[in-house]
Design a protein around this motif. Structure first.
Motif, PDB file in Angstrom:
ATOM      1  N   UNK A 121      -5.642  11.870   4.134  1.00  0.00           N
ATOM      2  CA  UNK A 121      -5.949  12.766   3.028  1.00  0.00           C
ATOM      3  C   UNK A 121      -5.234  14.087   3.239  1.00  0.00           C
ATOM      4  N   UNK A 122      -4.718  14.711   2.184  1.00  0.00           N
ATOM      5  CA  UNK A 122      -4.166  16.059   2.341  1.00  0.00           C
ATOM      6  C   UNK A 122      -5.299  17.057   2.591  1.00  0.00           C
ATOM      7  N   UNK A 123      -4.939  18.288   2.783  1.00  0.00           N
ATOM      8  CA  UNK A 123      -5.955  19.329   2.919  1.00  0.00           C
ATOM      9  C   UNK A 123      -6.910  19.252   1.727  1.00  0.00           C
ATOM     10  N   UNK A 124      -8.197  19.368   2.004  1.00  0.00           N
ATOM     11  CA  UNK A 124      -9.212  19.188   0.976  1.00  0.00           C
ATOM     12  C   UNK A 124      -9.073  20.240  -0.127  1.00  0.00           C
ATOM     13  N   UNK A 125      -9.061  19.771  -1.378  1.00  0.00           N
ATOM     14  CA  UNK A 125      -9.138  20.648  -2.541  1.00  0.00           C
ATOM     15  C   UNK A 125     -10.198  20.089  -3.477  1.00  0.00           C
TER      16      UNK A 125
ATOM     17  N   UNK B 167       2.053   8.657   2.283  1.00  0.00           N
ATOM     18  CA  UNK B 167       1.984   8.548   0.826  1.00  0.00           C
ATOM     19  C   UNK B 167       0.585   8.900   0.338  1.00  0.00           C
ATOM     20  N   UNK B 168      -0.429   8.392   1.021  1.00  0.00           N
ATOM     21  CA  UNK B 168      -1.823   8.660   0.625  1.00  0.00           C
ATOM     22  C   UNK B 168      -2.189  10.132   0.800  1.00  0.00           C
ATOM     23  N   UNK B 169      -1.464  10.832   1.671  1.00  0.00           N
ATOM     24  CA  UNK B 169      -1.758  12.241   1.936  1.00  0.00           C
ATOM     25  C   UNK B 169      -0.996  13.175   1.006  1.00  0.00           C
ATOM     26  N   UNK B 170      -0.427  12.656  -0.074  1.00  0.00           N
ATOM     27  CA  UNK B 170       0.259  13.506  -1.053  1.00  0.00           C
ATOM     28  C   UNK B 170      -0.724  14.468  -1.703  1.00  0.00           C
ATOM     29  N   UNK B 171      -0.252  15.670  -1.974  1.00  0.00           N
ATOM     30  CA  UNK B 171      -1.129  16.742  -2.457  1.00  0.00           C
ATOM     31  C   UNK B 171      -1.489  16.604  -3.940  1.00  0.00           C
ATOM     32  N   UNK B 172      -2.497  17.363  -4.333  1.00  0.00           N
ATOM     33  CA  UNK B 172      -2.797  17.560  -5.751  1.00  0.00           C
ATOM     34  C   UNK B 172      -1.561  18.154  -6.426  1.00  0.00           C
ATOM     35  N   UNK B 173      -1.211  17.583  -7.568  1.00  0.00           N
ATOM     36  CA  UNK B 173      -0.003  17.991  -8.270  1.00  0.00           C
ATOM     37  C   UNK B 173       1.099  16.969  -8.155  1.00  0.00           C
ATOM     38  N   UNK B 174       0.843  15.890  -7.368  1.00  0.00           N
ATOM     39  CA  UNK B 174       1.828  14.827  -7.229  1.00  0.00           C
ATOM     40  C   UNK B 174       1.387  13.596  -8.015  1.00  0.00           C
ATOM     41  N   UNK B 175       2.364  12.748  -8.314  1.00  0.00           N
ATOM     42  CA  UNK B 175       2.069  11.502  -9.017  1.00  0.00           C
ATOM     43  C   UNK B 175       1.201  10.589  -8.158  1.00  0.00           C
ATOM     44  N   UNK B 176       1.416  10.636  -6.849  1.00  0.00           N
ATOM     45  CA  UNK B 176       0.646   9.790  -5.946  1.00  0.00           C
ATOM     46  C   UNK B 176      -0.830  10.185  -5.945  1.00  0.00           C
ATOM     47  N   UNK B 177      -1.108  11.467  -5.857  1.00  0.00           N
ATOM     48  CA  UNK B 177      -2.484  11.957  -5.887  1.00  0.00           C
ATOM     49  C   UNK B 177      -3.147  11.564  -7.202  1.00  0.00           C
ATOM     50  N   UNK B 178      -2.394  11.681  -8.286  1.00  0.00           N
ATOM     51  CA  UNK B 178      -2.921  11.364  -9.611  1.00  0.00           C
ATOM     52  C   UNK B 178      -3.297   9.882  -9.707  1.00  0.00           C
ATOM     53  N   UNK B 179      -2.435   9.004  -9.208  1.00  0.00           N
ATOM     54  CA  UNK B 179      -2.719   7.574  -9.255  1.00  0.00           C
ATOM     55  C   UNK B 179      -3.928   7.231  -8.398  1.00  0.00           C
ATOM     56  N   UNK B 180      -3.991   7.779  -7.192  1.00  0.00           N
ATOM     57  CA  UNK B 180      -5.119   7.480  -6.312  1.00  0.00           C
ATOM     58  C   UNK B 180      -6.436   7.963  -6.901  1.00  0.00           C
ATOM     59  N   UNK B 181      -6.404   9.062  -7.615  1.00  0.00           N
ATOM     60  CA  UNK B 181      -7.622   9.678  -8.122  1.00  0.00           C
ATOM     61  C   UNK B 181      -8.098   9.065  -9.426  1.00  0.00           C
ATOM     62  N   UNK B 182      -7.180   8.663 -10.295  1.00  0.00           N
ATOM     63  CA  UNK B 182      -7.558   8.235 -11.644  1.00  0.00           C
ATOM     64  C   UNK B 182      -7.117   6.812 -12.005  1.00  0.00           C
ATOM     65  N   UNK B 183      -6.205   6.223 -11.233  1.00  0.00           N
ATOM     66  CA  UNK B 183      -5.722   4.900 -11.607  1.00  0.00           C
ATOM     67  C   UNK B 183      -4.676   4.970 -12.700  1.00  0.00           C
ATOM     68  N   UNK B 184      -4.693   3.988 -13.595  1.00  0.00           N
ATOM     69  CA  UNK B 184      -3.664   3.845 -14.627  1.00  0.00           C
ATOM     70  C   UNK B 184      -4.192   4.342 -15.970  1.00  0.00           C
ATOM     71  N   UNK B 185      -3.419   5.197 -16.619  1.00  0.00           N
ATOM     72  CA  UNK B 185      -3.814   5.672 -17.951  1.00  0.00           C
ATOM     73  C   UNK B 185      -3.838   4.500 -18.930  1.00  0.00           C
ATOM     74  N   UNK B 186      -4.889   4.426 -19.724  1.00  0.00           N
ATOM     75  CA  UNK B 186      -5.053   3.337 -20.664  1.00  0.00           C
ATOM     76  C   UNK B 186      -5.812   2.167 -20.094  1.00  0.00           C
TER      77      UNK B 186
END
Length: 552
Positions: free
Chosen positions: A460-464, A411-430
């Motif tokens: 981690x997925x492939x580094x981007x 799950x943590x290795x989900x790529x950029x463009x996924x909901x999982x990557x977005x949550x890990x990177x930015x947390x919760x909107x608001x």
């Protein structure tokens, strides 16, 4: 799914020979090698080649690809990190089911920043754990002293957490001798068709898995590295303010450092530039092959020249006094506040600095220098190891627990463009971020306090380069690495997980100490030759023989 080892036949033969494998296998096929129980990949009836692995993963994940989900704005060049300045819309699911089944795990992880609030006081942790369907409780330790923490914990197996992050540079001596007694052998879970249960992990470069093997078995979960891992940074905003151009060779480097130094204005040219000197003089990580012989970095004329250059930097008064005194822990603070204008750091420190400083200083502009040889010619840069950071699972007889933790890693290795990557990177909107007029997430104070790389260190997925909130950084860093990529070569033992025997653990310390003493004027460069000879007779020649075994 091309691996750097695909194009480095010499390194590939050495690795496969060391693992006792035939030349027809690659990637996770190596999991069936010597060093563990059994000689074939579990469930596959034999070893699996890289091509077969790619085909099986492609077939197992409908409408997916081993390529990136989103076409990068700055494509990879010669293996450089691709960059993104826009957010994909819509985001997709990186996994189809909740990975956890209610488990609760302690995780030890480093931080090179202020430690985030703990579980119970951290909305980011709570949100991610909810998505995981499991509870991960992080024990965050100071990254600057993490090596000591790792050794202390490993010295007492009862203190080992369920999940432990260890950077490659913090792997302790004699690790391979005890790794199987402390950590879980993941080979039979990930080899052959087993990897298909973890499609995001399956997308990783086979070289990352090969490098995650110890004693011929997979123990580590990889946080893949970048093509170029280190940079020489300068304050471009302050250089422009002072009317100074970046240097282009070793001599102009000294001139620039002296020109920008003004103690009366509380401004010095640089931090400790020993790593910069080693980059500039193209010193290899350990040994290089010259005229058919193994030559250690200590034995090279370039090593002496790098020390002489560093000595000149210090003699000029351009290095901050605290750096001269060995206080490197505050180096980033000095650089970010403008007390120093040049420093060396890992490339990951670039965007981290922007996140810290830009909210209070929007004009802050950290830039990486294009690297050069001492004479101003093309540099020689050594490719970074396939993996930068590992995570390890504590040894257990509970196979269901191992599978749950591997699903969490997937799950943590989900790529950029996924909901999982977005949550890990930015947390919760608001809560942790708001979107700007371009739809780009911008962390707020709570986000900067709580959202860190703790989960991403597990796998981690492939580094981007997807720091879309800093589009100028994405463009600058992506193009910088693409330019440097032209000068990257494989170090001699690229991709081989070599653990030096404990007897060599402190062999290089006297020479490291001598570098400090010479560059600070306490000893003369004439003492170097005798010290190198003492290194040879004290174990250096035996170390050469040890590395020579990997040359077959």
């Amino acid at each position: 799914m091309n691996s750097p080892l695909h194009t480095n036949a010499v390194s590939r033969r050495r690795l496969l020979g060391y693992l006792g494998l035939g030349a027809g296998t690659l990637g996770l096929a190596a999991c069936g090698g010597s060093g563990g129980a059994g000689g074939t990949a579990a469930g596959s009836g034999g070893v699996l080649t890289g091509a077969e692995l790619a085909a099986e993963v492609e077939a197992s994940v409908p409408n997916s690809s081993l390529e990136f989900l989103v076409e990068p704005d700055f494509p990879s060049v010669n293996g450089s990190t691709p960059g993104y300045v826009t957010m994909p819309d819509p985001l997709v699911d990186g996994v189809s089911e909740v990975p956890g089944s209610g488990g609760s795990y302690t995780v030890m992880s480093p931080a090179w920043w202020t430690s985030p609030p703990g579980l119970g006081d951290n909305a980011y942790y709570e949100a991610v754990n909810e998505e995981l369907g499991a509870t991960l409780e992080f024990q965050v330790a100071d990254g600057n002293s993490y090596a000591d923490k790792v050794q202390t914990v490993l010295a007492s197996p009862k203190n080992v957490p369920d999940w432990m992050v260890i950077p490659s540079w913090n792997i302790p001596p004699r690790f391979v001798e005890g790794v199987g007694n402390v950590f879980q052998d993941l080979t039979d879970h990930l080899a052959g068709e087993g990897i298909l249960d973890y499609p995001n992990l399956a997308r990783l470069d086979p070289a990352a898995w090969e490098y995650s093997m110890f004693n011929g078995r997979i123990y580590g979960l990889p946080y893949p590295s970048e093509l170029v891992t280190d940079a020489v940074f300068y304050r471009r905003d302050l250089f422009e303010e002072l009317g100074v151009e970046p240097p282009t060779d070793a001599e102009s480097f000294l001139e620039v450092l002296s020109e920008i130094t003004d103690p009366g204005a509380n401004r010095w040219g640089c931090e400790n530039l020993w790593n910069t000197a080693q980059l500039m003089y193209a010193l290899p990580p350990t040994f290089a092959e010259r005229d058919g012989e193994l030559v250690h970095r200590f034995e090279m004329e370039e090593f002496k020249e790098a020390i002489i250059w560093l000595t000149k930097v210090i003699e000029s008064g351009a290095m901050h006094p605290d750096a001269v005194a060995g206080n490197d822990g505050a180096a980033k603070d000095r650089f970010e506040s403008g007390q120093t204008l040049v420093m060396n750091d890992g490339v990951g420190g670039w965007h981290e600095a922007l996140a810290r400083v830009r909210p209070s200083n929007p004009d802050f502009d950290q830039m990486a220098m294009d690297l050069f040889a001492p004479d101003g010619g093309a540099p020689t840069l050594y490719r970074g190891a396939p993996v930068n950071i590992f995570s390890f699972l504590k040894k257990t007889d509970d196979e269901d627990q191992v599978r749950e933790m591997l699903r969490i890693a997937d799950w943590c290795a989900s790529q950029f463009g996924t909901k999982e990557f977005d949550l890990l990177t930015y947390g919760i909107e608001g809560t942790h971020f708001e979107r700007d007029e371009h739809g780009i997430p911008q962390l707020n104070d709570q986000g900067r306090s709580e959202v860190t790389s703790t989960y991403q260190f597990l796998a981690q997925p492939a580094i981007v380069n997807a720091k879309v909130q800093f589009p100028d950084y994405v463009e600058a860093s992506s193009e910088w690495m693409a330019r440097q990529s032209e000068h990257v070569v494989d170090p001699l033992f690229y991709g081989i997980q070599i653990q030096e025997p404990a007897e060599f653990g402190s062999l290089g310390q006297p020479l490291d100490d001598l570098v400090v003493d010479i560059s600070r004027g306490r000893k003369d460069i004439s003492e170097l030759d005798a010290a190198v000879e003492n290194w040879r007779t004290s174990g250096g020649d035996k170390l050469r023989e040890f590395y020579g075994e990997f040359m077959a």
